[in-house]
Design a protein around this motif. Structure first.
Motif, PDB file in Angstrom:
ATOM      1  N   THR A   1       3.033   8.602  43.775  1.00 46.22           N
ATOM      2  CA  THR A   1       2.773   8.184  45.301  1.00 46.22           C
ATOM      3  C   THR A   1       3.868   7.697  45.170  1.00 46.22           C
ATOM      4  N   GLY A   2       4.288   6.140  44.132  1.00 48.95           N
ATOM      5  CA  GLY A   2       5.645   5.632  44.429  1.00 48.95           C
ATOM      6  C   GLY A   2       6.649   6.320  44.169  1.00 48.95           C
ATOM      7  N   LEU A   3       6.614   7.205  43.355  1.00 44.37           N
ATOM      8  CA  LEU A   3       8.369   7.573  43.199  1.00 44.37           C
ATOM      9  C   LEU A   3       8.358   8.704  44.290  1.00 44.37           C
TER      10      LEU A   3
ATOM     11  N   ILE B   1       8.242  -0.863  47.054  1.00 46.68           N
ATOM     12  CA  ILE B   1       7.481   0.100  46.647  1.00 46.68           C
ATOM     13  C   ILE B   1       6.471  -0.152  45.004  1.00 46.68           C
ATOM     14  N   ILE B   2       4.852  -0.794  46.014  1.00 53.25           N
ATOM     15  CA  ILE B   2       4.302  -1.732  44.700  1.00 53.25           C
ATOM     16  C   ILE B   2       3.184   0.072  43.832  1.00 53.25           C
ATOM     17  N   GLY B   3       3.793   0.141  42.343  1.00 55.40           N
ATOM     18  CA  GLY B   3       3.340   1.170  41.651  1.00 55.40           C
ATOM     19  C   GLY B   3       4.154   1.787  41.627  1.00 55.40           C
TER      20      GLY B   3
ATOM     21  N   GLU C   1      -8.119  14.955  43.911  1.00 55.24           N
ATOM     22  CA  GLU C   1      -6.260  15.998  44.091  1.00 55.24           C
ATOM     23  C   GLU C   1      -5.098  16.036  44.853  1.00 55.24           C
ATOM     24  N   GLY C   2      -4.999  14.669  43.543  1.00 57.26           N
ATOM     25  CA  GLY C   2      -3.500  13.774  44.204  1.00 57.26           C
ATOM     26  C   GLY C   2      -2.274  14.211  43.594  1.00 57.26           C
ATOM     27  N   VAL C   3      -2.214  15.182  42.631  1.00 53.61           N
ATOM     28  CA  VAL C   3      -0.862  15.533  41.949  1.00 53.61           C
ATOM     29  C   VAL C   3       0.053  16.034  42.536  1.00 53.61           C
TER      30      VAL C   3
ATOM     31  N   MET D   1      11.049  -1.061  43.107  1.00 48.58           N
ATOM     32  CA  MET D   1       9.681  -0.513  42.854  1.00 48.58           C
ATOM     33  C   MET D   1       9.076  -1.895  42.367  1.00 48.58           C
ATOM     34  N   VAL D   2       7.486  -2.607  41.735  1.00 47.67           N
ATOM     35  CA  VAL D   2       6.912  -3.254  41.214  1.00 47.67           C
ATOM     36  C   VAL D   2       5.557  -2.680  40.670  1.00 47.67           C
ATOM     37  N   GLU D   3       5.825  -2.694  39.280  1.00 41.14           N
ATOM     38  CA  GLU D   3       4.431  -2.262  38.486  1.00 41.14           C
ATOM     39  C   GLU D   3       3.816  -2.745  37.732  1.00 41.14           C
ATOM     40  N   ALA D   4       2.958  -2.760  38.045  1.00 37.51           N
ATOM     41  CA  ALA D   4       2.047  -3.438  37.260  1.00 37.51           C
ATOM     42  C   ALA D   4       2.052  -3.755  35.669  1.00 37.51           C
TER      43      ALA D   4
ATOM     44  N   GLY E   1      -5.703   8.025  49.324  1.00 38.11           N
ATOM     45  CA  GLY E   1      -7.568   8.744  49.490  1.00 38.11           C
ATOM     46  C   GLY E   1      -7.445   9.944  49.589  1.00 38.11           C
ATOM     47  N   TYR E   2      -6.340  10.342  47.649  1.00 36.90           N
ATOM     48  CA  TYR E   2      -6.387  11.730  47.309  1.00 36.90           C
ATOM     49  C   TYR E   2      -7.501  12.119  46.942  1.00 36.90           C
ATOM     50  N   GLY E   3      -8.218  11.467  46.329  1.00 35.82           N
ATOM     51  CA  GLY E   3      -9.610  11.621  45.730  1.00 35.82           C
ATOM     52  C   GLY E   3      -9.346  12.859  44.297  1.00 35.82           C
TER      53      GLY E   3
ATOM     54  N   LYS F   1       5.442  -4.720  34.184  1.00 35.48           N
ATOM     55  CA  LYS F   1       4.578  -5.439  33.924  1.00 35.48           C
ATOM     56  C   LYS F   1       5.266  -7.148  34.776  1.00 35.48           C
ATOM     57  N   SER F   2       4.621  -6.667  36.251  1.00 38.49           N
ATOM     58  CA  SER F   2       5.103  -7.182  37.454  1.00 38.49           C
ATOM     59  C   SER F   2       4.332  -7.076  38.711  1.00 38.49           C
ATOM     60  N   PRO F   3       2.954  -7.320  37.751  1.00 40.17           N
ATOM     61  CA  PRO F   3       1.680  -6.659  39.046  1.00 40.17           C
ATOM     62  C   PRO F   3       2.296  -7.500  40.022  1.00 40.17           C
ATOM     63  N   VAL F   4       1.613  -6.552  41.517  1.00 38.38           N
ATOM     64  CA  VAL F   4       1.436  -7.582  42.994  1.00 38.38           C
ATOM     65  C   VAL F   4       0.410  -8.634  42.708  1.00 38.38           C
ATOM     66  N   THR F   5       0.505  -9.690  43.398  1.00 36.58           N
ATOM     67  CA  THR F   5      -0.650 -10.369  43.432  1.00 36.58           C
ATOM     68  C   THR F   5      -0.792 -10.843  44.994  1.00 36.58           C
TER      69      THR F   5
ATOM     70  N   GLY G   1      -5.912   4.205  43.082  1.00 36.93           N
ATOM     71  CA  GLY G   1      -7.147   3.833  41.867  1.00 36.93           C
ATOM     72  C   GLY G   1      -7.309   2.746  41.691  1.00 36.93           C
ATOM     73  N   TYR G   2      -6.447   1.788  41.918  1.00 38.33           N
ATOM     74  CA  TYR G   2      -5.635   0.611  41.905  1.00 38.33           C
ATOM     75  C   TYR G   2      -6.363  -0.376  42.748  1.00 38.33           C
ATOM     76  N   ALA G   3      -6.340   0.164  44.003  1.00 34.39           N
ATOM     77  CA  ALA G   3      -6.431  -0.260  45.408  1.00 34.39           C
ATOM     78  C   ALA G   3      -7.690  -1.819  45.722  1.00 34.39           C
TER      79      ALA G   3
ATOM     80  N   GLY H   1      -9.681   8.742  30.346  1.00 33.45           N
ATOM     81  CA  GLY H   1     -10.203   9.041  31.763  1.00 33.45           C
ATOM     82  C   GLY H   1      -8.923   7.904  32.331  1.00 33.45           C
ATOM     83  N   GLY H   2      -9.446   7.951  34.067  1.00 33.38           N
ATOM     84  CA  GLY H   2      -8.374   7.312  34.570  1.00 33.38           C
ATOM     85  C   GLY H   2      -9.343   7.236  36.340  1.00 33.38           C
ATOM     86  N   ASN H   3      -8.493   5.964  37.225  1.00 40.20           N
ATOM     87  CA  ASN H   3      -9.174   5.813  38.491  1.00 40.20           C
ATOM     88  C   ASN H   3      -8.464   6.564  39.108  1.00 40.20           C
TER      89      ASN H   3
END
Ligand SMILES: Cc1cc2nc3c(=O)[nH]c(=O)nc-3n(C[C@H](O)[C@H](O)[C@H](O)COP(=O)(O)OP(=O)(O)OC[C@H]3O[C@@H](n4cnc5c(N)ncnc54)[C@H](O)[C@@H]3O)c2cc1C
Length: 466
Positions: free
Chosen positions: A38-40, A32-34, A376-378, A57-60, A372-374, A209-213, A238-240, A346-348
């Protein structure tokens, strides 16, 4: 770092010390990336159903760094675009969908209770108040009528007249409100950080600290090592923009928030919100608020979009961004016009081209995707996590049959965003029309013809979005 993420993070007892980085190649059943909701949630429901599955899981950055550690804490019993989805369904499918969506806050609450997560979960419902200008009443009443025509009942959504509204929320100009009991509020950072601990305890390592490149079917690459897996779950929302080809399908749009200092009981007596309700003032500025457990007013509104889908990384709000939120909050609650704003952040968030979430299993590319939750993602991420778990485990369930689960099963067949400069021009024209509408309608001296024109333009622009 905590204060650079959000007010919510500053309330945590734990330090945000990163977990181990991925330093050597590994294999897994699912990567799982992120490490946001969603990932959790995906990891959680996979392990609930299949404890022996090897999930990593790998998280940036660190778990909860993204929108999950920053949001307004509304756990909504619904999905972005649900009315458009419902309009195409027959009565049975509608009832099924109502049941699933309205049940989301309870499912989140069930896991919170089961896993003993302290995150200020309160199911106090939501007040969509017509609270600034008379046109909001008409808009809210017609929205309510539409919800009822789509099968929602008076128990799900109902009208509060001004005196009923005042029992819950005291606003300067009350025209009424739509109330729904199906929404809970939470302290979002406490939820995401606790969920990370829960999935770790279930045997899911989280490499931080392992961003997928780079992503290829079955392989994800980070700066020091790779993970090879049967399934890849890009849970980056939001980090797509950080990872092709997902940047084509989910656009980073910002939402920006402020928090006041803790307010005295006498100030809260002039506002209400004494049982965990969330509220919005129902303009197209997309405002949302809640009273935090430590008695602050938390208030947010839609932010901007950067040319080229460029990710915003600096969330020190500009003076104009802070002032707009303070103005909107003060319009509703004059007692807060001069309130001391202690936090701004704020956030993306991820916006899909069809302005509704998508979930899918892409066998050819070994991908399971939900996003793509906009704004309304929680709660929707919980639905996404459960759905992806079923899809990955090859189960045909009521969740995998829902209309947001894309039957074409290929990420490359999702609707793409238009190329620039069309995207930027389109997005900004729409937002400008919303701001113009809001400024016109908030001006009590604006003549009727200008009000009608502003409403018509904004309404037309909104309909172009979908
Ligand atoms: C200010 C704000 C307010 C909001 N308010 C609400 C609300 O009240 N109610 C509601 O329902 N929704 C709200 N939302 C939306 C909601 O927060 C999100 O939809 C939800 O948190 C998305 O969760 P996620 O796990 O999909 O994404 P995120 O929480 O953004 O997680 C994505 C994770 O992926 C990591 N990542 C990114 N790129 C990579 C990479 N290349 N490699 C590895 N890791 C990577 C990030 O660091 C991040 O931790 C709000 C959003 C914002 C920004």
């Amino acid at each position: 770092m905590k204060s650079q993420i959000s007010f919510w993070m500053t309330q945590l007892d734990e330090p945000l010390t990163p977990r181990a980085t991925l330093t050597s190649d590994i294999t897994a059943d699912v990567v799982i990336i992120g490490a946001g909701y969603t990932g959790l949630w995906t990891a959680y429901y996979l392990k609930q159903q299949s404890p022996d599955l090897k999930v990593v899981m790998v998280e940036a950055e660190v778990a909860g760094f993204g929108a999950s550690g920053r949001n307004g804490g509304w756990v909504i019993g619904g999905l972005l675009g649900e009315e458009r989805i419902l309009a195409k369904l027959g009565a049975d499918a509608r009832a099924d969908m109502h049941h699933i969506l309205q049940g989301l806050p309870d499912e989140v609450g069930r896991v919170i209770q089961k896993e003993n997560i302290a995150c200020d979960f309160r199911k106090g419902g939501v007040i969509y108040a017509a609270a600034r200008y008379p046109e909001q009443e008409k808009r809210m009443r017609s929205w309510l009528a539409n919800l009822h025509s789509l099968g929602y009942t008076e128990a799900d959504y109902y009208w509060l007249n001004p005196s009923e509204l005042a029992e819950q929320l005291i606003v300067d100009r009350a025209y009424g409100a739509v109330f729904s009991p199906n929404l809970a509020t939470i302290q979002p950072a406490k939820l995401v950080r606790a969920l990370a601990r829960v999935v770790e305890a279930l045997g899911v390592p989280i490499y931080e600290k392992s961003p997928v490149t780079d992503w290829q079917p079955g392989v994800v690459t980070t700066p020091q090592a790779k993970v090879t897996a049967d399934w890849v779950v890009p849970a980056i929302e939001g980090y797509a923009a950080t990872l092709a080809p997902f940047d084509r399908y989910q656009l980073p749009v910002q939402s920006l928030m402020i928090a006041t200092e803790p307010l005295s009981a006498s100030v809260w007596d002039q506002i209400g919100l004494n049982r965990g309700q969330a509220f919005s003032e129902s303009s197209r500025q997309v405002t949302y608020g809640q009273r935090s457990a430590d008695d602050r007013m938390i208030f947010g509104a839609r932010g901007g979009y950067q040319f080229g889908g460029k990710l915003r990384t600096d969330f020190h709000l500009t003076t104009a961004e802070t002032e707009l939120r303070q103005y909107l909050m003060g319009e509703m609650f004059p007692v807060l016009k001069k309130a001391n704003i202690t936090h701004r952040w704020g956030g993306n968030l991820g916006m899909a081209r069809r302005f509704m979430p998508h979930m899918l299993l892409d066998r050819q590319h070994q991908l399971a995707l939900s996003g793509g939750y906009g704004g309304e993602g929680v709660a929707a991420t919980n639905l996404g996590g459960r759905t992806l778990a079923d899809l990955i485990l090859g189960k045909q369930t009521n969740l995998t049959r829902q209309p947001w689960v894309r039957k074409e099963g290929s990420v490359y067949r999702l609707s793409r965003w238009e190329p620039e400069p069309l995207r930027w021009l389109g997005y900004n024209s729409i937002i400008r029309s919303f701001v113009h509408e809001d400024q016109t309608l908030a001006n009590p001296h604006a003549p009727a013809w200008r009000r009608k024109l502003a409403l018509a333009i904004a309404g037309k622009m909104e309909s172009l979005m979908c």
